[in-house]
Design an enzyme around this catalytic site. Structure first.
Site, PDB file in Angstrom:
ATOM      1  N   ASP A  84     -17.883  16.494  -2.599  1.00  0.00           N
ATOM      2  CA  ASP A  84     -19.143  17.213  -2.391  1.00  0.00           C
ATOM      3  C   ASP A  84     -19.622  16.990  -0.954  1.00  0.00           C
ATOM      4  O   ASP A  84     -19.708  15.841  -0.506  1.00  0.00           O
ATOM      5  CB  ASP A  84     -20.161  16.665  -3.403  1.00  0.00           C
ATOM      6  CG  ASP A  84     -21.459  17.438  -3.418  1.00  0.00           C
ATOM      7  OD1 ASP A  84     -21.431  18.648  -3.133  1.00  0.00           O
ATOM      8  OD2 ASP A  84     -22.491  16.818  -3.721  1.00  0.00           O
ATOM      9  N   HIS A  85     -19.926  18.050  -0.236  1.00  0.00           N
ATOM     10  CA  HIS A  85     -20.395  17.964   1.164  1.00  0.00           C
ATOM     11  C   HIS A  85     -19.477  17.113   2.042  1.00  0.00           C
ATOM     12  O   HIS A  85     -19.928  16.192   2.737  1.00  0.00           O
ATOM     13  CB  HIS A  85     -21.831  17.426   1.240  1.00  0.00           C
ATOM     14  CG  HIS A  85     -22.822  18.397   0.704  1.00  0.00           C
ATOM     15  ND1 HIS A  85     -23.209  19.522   1.392  1.00  0.00           N
ATOM     16  CD2 HIS A  85     -23.469  18.425  -0.479  1.00  0.00           C
ATOM     17  CE1 HIS A  85     -24.065  20.210   0.647  1.00  0.00           C
ATOM     18  NE2 HIS A  85     -24.231  19.576  -0.491  1.00  0.00           N
ATOM     19  N   GLU A 135     -19.294  25.977   3.408  1.00  0.00           N
ATOM     20  CA  GLU A 135     -20.742  26.241   3.404  1.00  0.00           C
ATOM     21  C   GLU A 135     -21.203  26.998   4.647  1.00  0.00           C
ATOM     22  O   GLU A 135     -20.759  26.724   5.758  1.00  0.00           O
ATOM     23  CB  GLU A 135     -21.516  24.924   3.297  1.00  0.00           C
ATOM     24  CG  GLU A 135     -23.019  25.137   3.338  1.00  0.00           C
ATOM     25  CD  GLU A 135     -23.846  23.924   2.927  1.00  0.00           C
ATOM     26  OE1 GLU A 135     -23.382  23.140   2.075  1.00  0.00           O
ATOM     27  OE2 GLU A 135     -24.959  23.778   3.457  1.00  0.00           O
ATOM     28  N   HIS A 177     -31.932  20.122  -1.855  1.00  0.00           N
ATOM     29  CA  HIS A 177     -31.443  18.937  -2.590  1.00  0.00           C
ATOM     30  C   HIS A 177     -32.619  18.043  -2.967  1.00  0.00           C
ATOM     31  O   HIS A 177     -33.584  17.944  -2.215  1.00  0.00           O
ATOM     32  CB  HIS A 177     -30.501  18.113  -1.700  1.00  0.00           C
ATOM     33  CG  HIS A 177     -29.160  18.742  -1.487  1.00  0.00           C
ATOM     34  ND1 HIS A 177     -28.633  18.964  -0.246  1.00  0.00           N
ATOM     35  CD2 HIS A 177     -28.221  19.179  -2.366  1.00  0.00           C
ATOM     36  CE1 HIS A 177     -27.435  19.501  -0.355  1.00  0.00           C
ATOM     37  NE2 HIS A 177     -27.159  19.653  -1.631  1.00  0.00           N
ATOM     38  N   HIS A 207     -26.356  24.919  -4.707  1.00  0.00           N
ATOM     39  CA  HIS A 207     -26.613  23.480  -4.547  1.00  0.00           C
ATOM     40  C   HIS A 207     -28.064  23.206  -4.937  1.00  0.00           C
ATOM     41  O   HIS A 207     -28.857  24.124  -5.084  1.00  0.00           O
ATOM     42  CB  HIS A 207     -26.358  23.067  -3.086  1.00  0.00           C
ATOM     43  CG  HIS A 207     -24.898  22.920  -2.782  1.00  0.00           C
ATOM     44  ND1 HIS A 207     -24.310  21.698  -2.554  1.00  0.00           N
ATOM     45  CD2 HIS A 207     -23.907  23.828  -2.715  1.00  0.00           C
ATOM     46  CE1 HIS A 207     -23.025  21.871  -2.335  1.00  0.00           C
ATOM     47  NE2 HIS A 207     -22.744  23.164  -2.425  1.00  0.00           N
ATOM     48  N   ASN A 229     -24.593  22.871  -8.708  1.00  0.00           N
ATOM     49  CA  ASN A 229     -24.468  21.438  -8.420  1.00  0.00           C
ATOM     50  C   ASN A 229     -25.699  20.677  -8.899  1.00  0.00           C
ATOM     51  O   ASN A 229     -26.824  21.071  -8.585  1.00  0.00           O
ATOM     52  CB  ASN A 229     -24.344  21.216  -6.912  1.00  0.00           C
ATOM     53  CG  ASN A 229     -22.998  21.603  -6.369  1.00  0.00           C
ATOM     54  OD1 ASN A 229     -22.230  22.291  -7.033  1.00  0.00           O
ATOM     55  ND2 ASN A 229     -22.709  21.173  -5.163  1.00  0.00           N
ATOM     56  N   THR A 232     -29.568  14.908  -8.696  1.00  0.00           N
ATOM     57  CA  THR A 232     -30.860  14.222  -8.881  1.00  0.00           C
ATOM     58  C   THR A 232     -31.304  14.163 -10.347  1.00  0.00           C
ATOM     59  O   THR A 232     -31.777  13.131 -10.821  1.00  0.00           O
ATOM     60  CB  THR A 232     -31.933  14.943  -8.033  1.00  0.00           C
ATOM     61  OG1 THR A 232     -31.483  14.925  -6.677  1.00  0.00           O
ATOM     62  CG2 THR A 232     -33.275  14.263  -8.131  1.00  0.00           C
TER      63      THR A 232
HETATM   64  P1  13P Z   1     -29.564  17.894  -6.546  1.00  0.00           P
HETATM   65  O1  13P Z   1     -29.489  16.431  -6.277  1.00  0.00           O
HETATM   66  O2  13P Z   1     -30.834  18.478  -6.044  1.00  0.00           O
HETATM   67  O3  13P Z   1     -29.296  18.223  -7.970  1.00  0.00           O
HETATM   68  O4  13P Z   1     -28.429  18.584  -5.682  1.00  0.00           O
HETATM   69  C1  13P Z   1     -27.088  18.270  -5.954  1.00  0.00           C
HETATM   70  C2  13P Z   1     -26.176  18.956  -5.021  1.00  0.00           C
HETATM   71  O5  13P Z   1     -26.410  20.056  -4.566  1.00  0.00           O
HETATM   72  C3  13P Z   1     -24.939  18.267  -4.661  1.00  0.00           C
HETATM   73  O6  13P Z   1     -24.238  18.941  -3.683  1.00  0.00           O
END
Ligand code: 13P
Length: 288
Positions: A84-85, A135, A177, A207, A229, A232
């Site tokens: 991820d990222h 992205e 995020h 995301h 995604n 959190t």
């Molecule tokens: P959240 O933490 O806001 O759910 O985002 C997760 C995310 O986009 C991971 O790439």
């Protein structure tokens, strides 16, 4: 066996539902997410940020841990392990370490540099049968120390990256995020529709999937989002359930301090939350 995310995402795009990409942090997260998805018969993507990869003692360890838990629990649904990222170096390291999917986030580079690096990594990932996400336009909020203001992606730039053959594309549409601020303006559906059009129907990634109102998530899925995604939200439900357990003094009753007991309410909360979100995304009973 872990699989590339390409097929599950393409099927989701055709079927107008989305696959949850849930971030993992440790053994408890892996076990809980896989258990919930197996029960719901939903394909799943396990997201690993570079920070979480370090926390879990490196990408190779994460791959082994996921494979072993997957086999031990006799998981039958399609499961992808996805960076991820990722940075340019991180994406290469994960391809080497056995990830089945990677994201290269070059959104903070000048567009030309994002384009060059994306092109190279797409070719590398595809040569190994690994799916890849790139992205365009930053996602708001903070993730692993990277702060972006969440600009809207430019549909023309999205089209250029889509044409490189990326499997799915993350594009900023006002998403953030972490916890959404009270004055958040919501997702920009006009921009989402433009991006879907300019990319000729490339599967898109939303995301910041925690805390977006259900109607907005569902609408985004009808407009071409095929991967959502979530990080959190699972952290919040885990923390709340653990706090309740401790505040109720349960860790002091008998052997309530045993981590297998102490962490159970949090794990159960993750399982319930993942199941709820799978229903919202519409990926239940889509595993086979
Ligand atoms: P959240 O933490 O806001 O759910 O985002 C997760 C995310 O986009 C991971 O790439």
């Amino acid at each position: 066996m872990l699989v590339s995310a390409k097929e599950m995402i393409n099927k989701a795009h055709e079927g107008h539902y989305a696959i949850g990409a849930f971030n993992i942090n440790n053994l408890e997260w892996i076990k809980s997410i896989l258990t919930a998805c197996e029960e719901m018969k939903s394909p799943v993507i396990l997201g690993v940020s570079e920070g979480a990869g370090k926390y879990m003692c490196g990408f190779k360890n994460v791959v082994e841990m996921v494979k072993n838990v997957h086999d031990y629990l006799k998981i039958t649904i399609p499961v992808a392990i996805h960076l991820d990222h990722g940075t340019y170096e991180g994406a290469k390291a994960c391809i080497e370490a056995g990830f089945t999917s990677v994201m290269f986030d070059g959104s903070h580079y000048p567009f030309e540099e994002n384009l060059e690096k994306s092109k190279e990594l797409i070719a590398l990932a595809h040569s190994k049968g690994i799916s890849i996400e790139c992205e365009v336009g930053g996602i708001g909020g903070e993730e692993d120390g990277t702060i972006s203001m969440g600009e809207l992606a430019d549909p023309k730039e999205c089209a250029i990256i889509a044409n490189l053959g990326v499997d799915f594309l993350a594009a900023g549409i006002g998403n953030i995020h972490g916890v959404y601020p009270k004055d958040w303006k919501g997702l920009n559906f006009d921009r989402l529709a433009e991006i879907q059009k300019s990319t000729n129907g490339k599967p898109l990634v939303l995301h910041g999937g925690s805390g977006i109102p259900q109607e907005q998530v569902k609408k985004a899925i009808t407009l071409g989002v095929s991967k959502v995604n979530v990080n959190t939200e699972l952290q919040l439900v885990f923390a709340a359930a653990t706090r309740n357990y401790i505040e109720a003094g349960k860790d002091k009753e008998g052997k309530g301090y045993d981590p297998r007991k102490l962490l159970k309410p949090g794990c159960d909360a993750i399982i319930n939350q993942v199941k709820e979100m799978i229903k919202m995304f519409g990926s239940d009973n889509k595993a086979f």
